[in-house]
Design a protein around this motif. Structure first.
Motif, mmCIF file in Angstrom:
data_model
loop_
_atom_site.group_PDB
_atom_site.id
_atom_site.type_symbol
_atom_site.label_atom_id
_atom_site.label_comp_id
_atom_site.label_asym_id
_atom_site.label_seq_id
_atom_site.Cartn_x
_atom_site.Cartn_y
_atom_site.Cartn_z
ATOM 1 N N UNK A 269 -11.053 53.571 26.545
ATOM 2 C CA UNK A 269 -11.809 52.871 25.462
ATOM 3 C C UNK A 269 -10.559 52.561 24.423
ATOM 4 N N UNK A 270 -10.899 52.068 23.237
ATOM 5 C CA UNK A 270 -10.028 51.899 22.053
ATOM 6 C C UNK A 270 -10.245 52.855 21.136
ATOM 7 N N UNK A 271 -9.258 53.723 20.724
ATOM 8 C CA UNK A 271 -9.160 55.039 19.999
ATOM 9 C C UNK A 271 -8.590 54.443 18.672
ATOM 10 N N UNK A 272 -9.221 54.950 17.595
ATOM 11 C CA UNK A 272 -8.990 54.717 16.166
ATOM 12 C C UNK A 272 -7.891 55.894 15.933
ATOM 13 N N UNK A 273 -7.805 57.187 16.507
ATOM 14 C CA UNK A 273 -7.232 57.983 16.176
ATOM 15 C C UNK A 273 -6.502 59.212 17.173
ATOM 16 N N UNK A 274 -5.598 58.387 17.933
ATOM 17 C CA UNK A 274 -5.161 59.208 18.816
ATOM 18 C C UNK A 274 -3.802 59.996 18.288
ATOM 19 N N UNK B 8 -5.844 64.068 9.971
ATOM 20 C CA UNK B 8 -6.785 64.278 8.741
ATOM 21 C C UNK B 8 -7.591 63.075 8.524
ATOM 22 N N UNK B 9 -7.503 62.018 9.443
ATOM 23 C CA UNK B 9 -8.644 61.130 9.297
ATOM 24 C C UNK B 9 -8.151 59.737 9.025
ATOM 25 N N UNK B 10 -6.681 59.414 8.372
ATOM 26 C CA UNK B 10 -6.116 58.545 8.037
ATOM 27 C C UNK B 10 -5.610 57.683 9.349
ATOM 28 N N UNK B 11 -5.844 56.427 9.189
ATOM 29 C CA UNK B 11 -5.654 55.224 10.317
ATOM 30 C C UNK B 11 -4.172 55.293 10.708
ATOM 31 N N UNK B 12 -3.278 55.432 9.662
ATOM 32 C CA UNK B 12 -1.739 55.459 9.972
ATOM 33 C C UNK B 12 -1.111 56.140 8.842
ATOM 34 N N UNK C 130 -2.045 57.254 22.554
ATOM 35 C CA UNK C 130 -2.647 56.237 23.059
ATOM 36 C C UNK C 130 -2.111 55.851 24.609
ATOM 37 N N UNK C 131 -1.057 55.988 24.708
ATOM 38 C CA UNK C 131 -0.489 55.710 26.134
ATOM 39 C C UNK C 131 -1.302 56.538 27.167
ATOM 40 N N UNK C 132 -0.923 57.906 26.884
ATOM 41 C CA UNK C 132 -1.875 58.969 27.725
ATOM 42 C C UNK C 132 -3.451 58.729 28.017
ATOM 43 N N UNK C 133 -4.103 58.318 27.081
ATOM 44 C CA UNK C 133 -5.497 58.040 27.036
ATOM 45 C C UNK C 133 -5.750 56.536 27.636
ATOM 46 N N UNK C 134 -4.745 55.819 28.061
ATOM 47 C CA UNK C 134 -5.106 54.281 28.575
ATOM 48 C C UNK C 134 -4.283 54.133 29.745
ATOM 49 N N UNK C 135 -3.246 54.843 30.086
ATOM 50 C CA UNK C 135 -2.596 54.456 31.370
ATOM 51 C C UNK C 135 -3.462 55.253 32.577
ATOM 52 N N UNK C 136 -3.578 54.203 33.496
ATOM 53 C CA UNK C 136 -4.287 54.515 34.430
ATOM 54 C C UNK C 136 -3.956 55.726 35.505
ATOM 55 N N UNK C 137 -2.812 56.067 35.549
ATOM 56 C CA UNK C 137 -2.490 57.339 36.288
ATOM 57 C C UNK C 137 -2.356 58.483 35.387
ATOM 58 N N UNK C 138 -2.547 58.419 34.148
ATOM 59 C CA UNK C 138 -2.517 59.684 33.482
ATOM 60 C C UNK C 138 -3.561 60.585 33.668
ATOM 61 N N UNK C 139 -3.238 62.026 33.507
ATOM 62 C CA UNK C 139 -4.010 62.944 33.860
ATOM 63 C C UNK C 139 -5.286 63.112 32.517
ATOM 64 N N UNK C 140 -4.950 62.499 31.652
ATOM 65 C CA UNK C 140 -5.887 62.466 30.425
ATOM 66 C C UNK C 140 -6.741 61.333 30.487
ATOM 67 N N UNK C 141 -6.592 60.084 31.404
ATOM 68 C CA UNK C 141 -7.372 59.058 31.474
ATOM 69 C C UNK C 141 -8.215 59.285 32.744
ATOM 70 N N UNK C 142 -8.683 60.353 33.338
ATOM 71 C CA UNK C 142 -9.624 60.453 34.460
ATOM 72 C C UNK C 142 -10.526 61.607 34.374
ATOM 73 N N UNK D 265 -13.269 60.075 20.184
ATOM 74 C CA UNK D 265 -12.107 59.669 19.623
ATOM 75 C C UNK D 265 -10.508 60.205 19.902
ATOM 76 N N UNK D 266 -10.258 60.388 21.239
ATOM 77 C CA UNK D 266 -8.990 60.769 21.634
ATOM 78 C C UNK D 266 -8.991 62.138 21.877
ATOM 79 N N UNK D 267 -10.179 63.073 21.438
ATOM 80 C CA UNK D 267 -9.822 64.462 21.728
ATOM 81 C C UNK D 267 -10.664 64.810 22.757
ATOM 82 N N UNK D 268 -10.338 65.651 23.788
ATOM 83 C CA UNK D 268 -10.795 65.915 25.038
ATOM 84 C C UNK D 268 -11.337 67.468 25.052
ATOM 85 N N UNK D 269 -12.598 67.631 25.496
ATOM 86 C CA UNK D 269 -12.716 69.040 25.417
ATOM 87 C C UNK D 269 -12.927 69.307 26.975
#
Length: 297
Positions: free
Chosen positions: A21-26, A258-262, A91-103, A142-146
């Motif tokens: 997905x699209x993440x505002x806060x990776x 802290x919730x800021x976008x950048x 962002x790369x780890x959450x969106x790359x198809x082979x990433x262990x954080x994207x499956x 939003x980018x945080x995995x439990x």
């Protein structure tokens, strides 16, 4: 409250699929590099953890303290209960198809080892206070995995218990992505308590590779009577700020936490054990990210 999109991820998690997905806060690449430098400054890398190339930020929260910073000093009493764990990927780890954080099919190994005080002789191994394999993907928000802990721990969590006077012990919590065909080493056997292990041998035998995320905290009982090696401090001004938005995610520094976008700038204060706390100021436009994320709600 989880978003509608997060709820869909949970419902479909049983089948295992790529999540992009699209993440505002990776997490940002800058934040990852700061943690790597903190491990070096605390003399954990390469002495205790020979290889450390994380792709996410591992965050611990103890029932008695809440969230803790990397390298924070925690009392024996406040670290006695198992913390909650989440990993915030880049962002790369959450969106790359082979990433262990994207499956959602990925399984993980978590461990907590006592790296002892800086300069201690660990040639015979380190005490493992927690070791669990086959941990599964839980929720994504939003980018945080439990995570889900349905497997039987090899070593059930046991809080720190350094000897009085033995200095600040560096308790290191590491997360690994298990490879296909993972088979747990025969030793230590499941159901054990705190025991001495060879960290490099276990990682090699299990074919786990480098941790995908990690953090550490220190616990000291009584006044130190040991002779310790000098640890350093992390100067974030010397850490390159990635210029590509694709590699940094929402921004550099701790603004994404802290919730800021950048973030446009970051400064930090350090402690002798390698911990750093960053203060971030300045915002840049995040309209595109917010608009894209809103499409999933």
């Amino acid at each position: 409250m989880p978003s509608k999109f997060t709820s869909l991820l949970v419902a479909a998690g049983a089948v295992g699929y790529a999540v992009s997905p699209v993440f505002a806060d990776p997490a940002s690449a800058f934040e990852i590099n700061v943690v790597k430098e903190q491990f070096k400054a605390a003399l954990l890398t390469p002495t205790v953890v020979p290889e450390f190339n994380p792709i996410g930020l591992l965050e611990l929260s103890f029932p008695a303290t809440g969230d803790i910073d990397v390298g924070e000093a925690v009392t024996k009493e406040n670290s006695g209960a198992m913390p909650t764990v989440q990993i915030e990927g880049t962002l790369e780890a959450l969106t790359t198809s082979t990433s262990p954080l994207n499956s959602t099919a990925t399984k993980y190994t978590f461990m907590l080892i006592d790296g002892d005080y800086p300069g201690a002789d660990i040639s015979k191994g380190v005490n493992a206070h927690y070791l669990q394999n086959d941990i599964t993907y839980g929720t994504l928000d939003d980018g945080a995995i439990t995570f889900n802990y349905d497997s039987t721990p090899v070593i059930a969590y046991a809080g720190p218990g350094p000897a009085s006077g033995s200095g600040p012990h560096r308790y290191t919590f590491l997360a690994f992505a298990q490879p296909a065909g993972f088979a747990a080493p025969a030793t230590p056997a499941p159901g054990g308590s705190v025991q001495l292990i060879s960290y490099p041998e276990y990682v090699k035998s299990a074919n786990l590779g480098s941790p995908i995320a990690g953090t550490f905290f220190t616990v000291q009982v009584g006044e130190s009577t040991v002779s310790m090696s000098a640890t350093g401090a992390v100067d974030t001004a010397t850490i390159p700020q990635p210029s590509s938005a694709a590699s940094t995610g929402a921004g550099a520094g701790s603004a994404s936490r802290s919730g800021s976008s950048a973030a446009a700038a970051a400064t930090q204060s350090t402690s002798p054990n390698g911990a750093s706390k960053m203060t971030v100021s300045g915002l840049v436009g995040g309209i595109a990210v917010i608009f894209a994320a809103a499409m999933f709600i």
